[in-house]
Write a protein that holds these residues in place. Structure first.
Motif, PDB file in Angstrom:
ATOM      1  N   ASP A  35       0.805  -1.223   0.000  1.00 36.11           N
ATOM      2  CA  ASP A  35       0.000   0.000   0.000  1.00 36.11           C
ATOM      3  C   ASP A  35       0.836   1.269   0.000  1.00 36.11           C
ATOM      4  OD1 ASP A  35       0.938  -0.411   2.588  1.00 36.11           O
ATOM      5  OD2 ASP A  35      -0.772   0.602   3.498  1.00 36.11           O
ATOM      6  N   ASN A  36       2.122   1.151   0.315  1.00 36.38           N
ATOM      7  CA  ASN A  36       2.971   2.334   0.386  1.00 36.38           C
ATOM      8  C   ASN A  36       4.412   1.910   0.128  1.00 36.38           C
ATOM      9  OD1 ASN A  36       4.566   4.511   1.106  1.00 36.38           O
ATOM     10  ND2 ASN A  36       3.252   5.126   2.791  1.00 36.38           N
ATOM     11  N   GLU A  37       4.895   2.168  -1.065  1.00 37.11           N
ATOM     12  CA  GLU A  37       6.238   1.737  -1.464  1.00 37.11           C
ATOM     13  C   GLU A  37       7.348   2.357  -0.619  1.00 37.11           C
ATOM     14  OE1 GLU A  37       7.466  -0.444  -3.974  1.00 37.11           O
ATOM     15  OE2 GLU A  37       5.416  -1.186  -3.892  1.00 37.11           O
ATOM     16  N   ASP A  38       7.037   3.414   0.143  1.00 36.90           N
ATOM     17  CA  ASP A  38       8.049   4.038   0.992  1.00 36.90           C
ATOM     18  C   ASP A  38       8.282   3.241   2.269  1.00 36.90           C
ATOM     19  OD1 ASP A  38       8.544   6.091  -0.755  1.00 36.90           O
ATOM     20  OD2 ASP A  38       7.205   7.504   0.239  1.00 36.90           O
ATOM     21  N   LYS A  39       7.392   2.335   2.605  1.00 39.66           N
ATOM     22  CA  LYS A  39       7.519   1.565   3.839  1.00 39.66           C
ATOM     23  C   LYS A  39       8.219   0.235   3.565  1.00 39.66           C
ATOM     24  CE  LYS A  39       3.299   1.394   5.166  1.00 39.66           C
ATOM     25  NZ  LYS A  39       2.077   1.199   5.935  1.00 39.66           N
ATOM     26  N   VAL A  40       9.224  -0.060   4.384  1.00 37.67           N
ATOM     27  CA  VAL A  40      10.008  -1.281   4.262  1.00 37.67           C
ATOM     28  C   VAL A  40       9.543  -2.266   5.323  1.00 37.67           C
ATOM     29  CG1 VAL A  40      12.346  -2.225   4.442  1.00 37.67           C
ATOM     30  CG2 VAL A  40      11.992   0.031   3.432  1.00 37.67           C
ATOM     31  N   TYR A  41       9.511  -3.565   4.994  1.00 40.94           N
ATOM     32  CA  TYR A  41       9.329  -4.565   6.031  1.00 40.94           C
ATOM     33  C   TYR A  41      10.557  -5.470   6.042  1.00 40.94           C
ATOM     34  CZ  TYR A  41       7.556  -7.778   2.390  1.00 40.94           C
ATOM     35  OH  TYR A  41       7.416  -8.550   1.266  1.00 40.94           O
ATOM     36  N   TYR A  42      10.777  -6.120   7.168  1.00 40.44           N
ATOM     37  CA  TYR A  42      11.996  -6.880   7.415  1.00 40.44           C
ATOM     38  C   TYR A  42      11.649  -8.333   7.725  1.00 40.44           C
ATOM     39  CZ  TYR A  42      13.835  -2.190   8.099  1.00 40.44           C
ATOM     40  OH  TYR A  42      14.191  -0.887   7.915  1.00 40.44           O
ATOM     41  N   LYS A  43      12.555  -9.238   7.361  1.00 44.69           N
ATOM     42  CA  LYS A  43      12.411 -10.655   7.693  1.00 44.69           C
ATOM     43  C   LYS A  43      13.614 -11.082   8.515  1.00 44.69           C
ATOM     44  CE  LYS A  43      11.614 -15.249   5.819  1.00 44.69           C
ATOM     45  NZ  LYS A  43      11.404 -16.079   4.623  1.00 44.69           N
ATOM     46  N   CYS A  44      13.355 -11.881   9.533  1.00 50.73           N
ATOM     47  CA  CYS A  44      14.447 -12.334  10.401  1.00 50.73           C
ATOM     48  C   CYS A  44      15.283 -13.399   9.690  1.00 50.73           C
ATOM     49  CB  CYS A  44      13.890 -12.899  11.703  1.00 50.73           C
ATOM     50  SG  CYS A  44      15.199 -13.221  12.895  1.00 50.73           S
ATOM     51  N   SER A  45      16.592 -13.232   9.755  1.00 53.05           N
ATOM     52  CA  SER A  45      17.507 -14.165   9.100  1.00 53.05           C
ATOM     53  C   SER A  45      17.956 -15.297  10.014  1.00 53.05           C
ATOM     54  CB  SER A  45      18.736 -13.417   8.574  1.00 53.05           C
ATOM     55  OG  SER A  45      19.453 -12.848   9.652  1.00 53.05           O
ATOM     56  N   ASP A  46      17.746 -15.152  11.330  1.00 55.58           N
ATOM     57  CA  ASP A  46      18.274 -16.163  12.252  1.00 55.58           C
ATOM     58  C   ASP A  46      17.383 -16.393  13.477  1.00 55.58           C
ATOM     59  OD1 ASP A  46      18.750 -13.705  13.423  1.00 55.58           O
ATOM     60  OD2 ASP A  46      20.895 -14.003  13.686  1.00 55.58           O
ATOM     61  N   CYS A  47      16.097 -16.155  13.355  1.00 49.63           N
ATOM     62  CA  CYS A  47      15.169 -16.356  14.473  1.00 49.63           C
ATOM     63  C   CYS A  47      14.804 -17.834  14.626  1.00 49.63           C
ATOM     64  CB  CYS A  47      13.882 -15.559  14.248  1.00 49.63           C
ATOM     65  SG  CYS A  47      14.084 -13.786  14.454  1.00 49.63           S
ATOM     66  N   GLY A  48      14.238 -18.167  15.782  1.00 45.90           N
ATOM     67  CA  GLY A  48      13.795 -19.529  16.048  1.00 45.90           C
ATOM     68  C   GLY A  48      12.521 -19.883  15.302  1.00 45.90           C
ATOM     69  N   SER A  49      11.818 -18.889  14.767  1.00 42.17           N
ATOM     70  CA  SER A  49      10.629 -19.128  13.957  1.00 42.17           C
ATOM     71  C   SER A  49      10.561 -18.026  12.898  1.00 42.17           C
ATOM     72  CB  SER A  49       9.361 -19.115  14.820  1.00 42.17           C
ATOM     73  OG  SER A  49       9.173 -17.835  15.393  1.00 42.17           O
ATOM     74  N   THR A  50       9.802 -18.260  11.833  1.00 37.49           N
ATOM     75  CA  THR A  50       9.676 -17.261  10.770  1.00 37.49           C
ATOM     76  C   THR A  50       9.077 -15.992  11.366  1.00 37.49           C
ATOM     77  OG1 THR A  50       9.381 -18.973   9.123  1.00 37.49           O
ATOM     78  CG2 THR A  50       8.656 -16.764   8.528  1.00 37.49           C
ATOM     79  N   SER A  51       9.781 -14.891  11.232  1.00 41.06           N
ATOM     80  CA  SER A  51       9.343 -13.641  11.839  1.00 41.06           C
ATOM     81  C   SER A  51       9.616 -12.460  10.925  1.00 41.06           C
ATOM     82  CB  SER A  51      10.072 -13.406  13.166  1.00 41.06           C
ATOM     83  OG  SER A  51       9.714 -14.381  14.115  1.00 41.06           O
ATOM     84  N   TYR A  52       8.718 -11.492  10.997  1.00 41.64           N
ATOM     85  CA  TYR A  52       8.822 -10.261  10.236  1.00 41.64           C
ATOM     86  C   TYR A  52       8.665  -9.072  11.175  1.00 41.64           C
ATOM     87  CZ  TYR A  52       8.109 -13.140   6.085  1.00 41.64           C
ATOM     88  OH  TYR A  52       8.237 -14.075   5.106  1.00 41.64           O
ATOM     89  N   LEU A  53       9.149  -7.929  10.742  1.00 39.00           N
ATOM     90  CA  LEU A  53       9.009  -6.658  11.449  1.00 39.00           C
ATOM     91  C   LEU A  53       8.448  -5.668  10.440  1.00 39.00           C
ATOM     92  CD1 LEU A  53       9.694  -4.534  13.725  1.00 39.00           C
ATOM     93  CD2 LEU A  53      11.973  -4.449  12.733  1.00 39.00           C
TER      94      LEU A  53
END
Length: 145
Positions: A35-53
């Motif tokens: 919805d807004n190309e200016d906003k970034v989301y992140y994915k965890c590279s080393d978490c104990g479960s699949t996680s995003y921020l």
């Protein structure tokens, strides 16, 4: 006009929760919100479960299992804030067995890669040994000149 990505970090370190430890780790930029190309989301590279921020338009930062193009509110860690990630102040909250609870120990640290430095030429002759000798001498004298 300068874009406000709401993220803007090269990486993000999440730590300090008591109940959401599987979400601790290093988050790297993974995409931009639909919805807004200016906003970034992140994915965890080393978490104990699949996680995003991600930042949600409701004025909250979330850490959870699926960012769903930044539309999801399903999360285990969150903070009410309209600030860019590196400027978020106040406590983060985590979901516990009894509901949401503030936890001042949760740290969400925005990191920036250092400014690129020119690559040094490879040492020639005894230059390498001289540099090591200087470093050893400085260490032996406690670093004082």
């Amino acid at each position: 006009p300068q874009p406000t990505p709401r993220g803007g970090c090269d990486s993000v370190a999440v730590s300090g929760s008591d109940y959401q430890t599987s979400r601790h780790g290093t988050y790297l930029p993974s995409g931009r919100c639909e919805d807004n190309e200016d906003k970034v989301y992140y994915k965890c590279s080393d978490c104990g479960s699949t996680s995003y921020l991600w930042y949600h338009d409701a004025g909250r930062w979330f850490v959870g299992p699926d960012a769903d193009n930044c539309d999801s509110s399903a999360s285990g860690i969150g903070s009410i804030s309209n600030e860019d990630l590196e400027d978020v102040s106040g406590d983060w909250q985590e979901y516990t067995s009894s509901g949401w609870s503030a936890n001042s120990d949760i740290v969400v640290q925005c990191n920036f890669d250092p400014t690129p430095r020119p690559v040094a030429s490879p040492p020639t002759g005894n230059d390498k040994d001289a540099d090591q000798d200087e470093a050893a001498a400085a260490a032996a004298s406690g670093g004082a000149c």
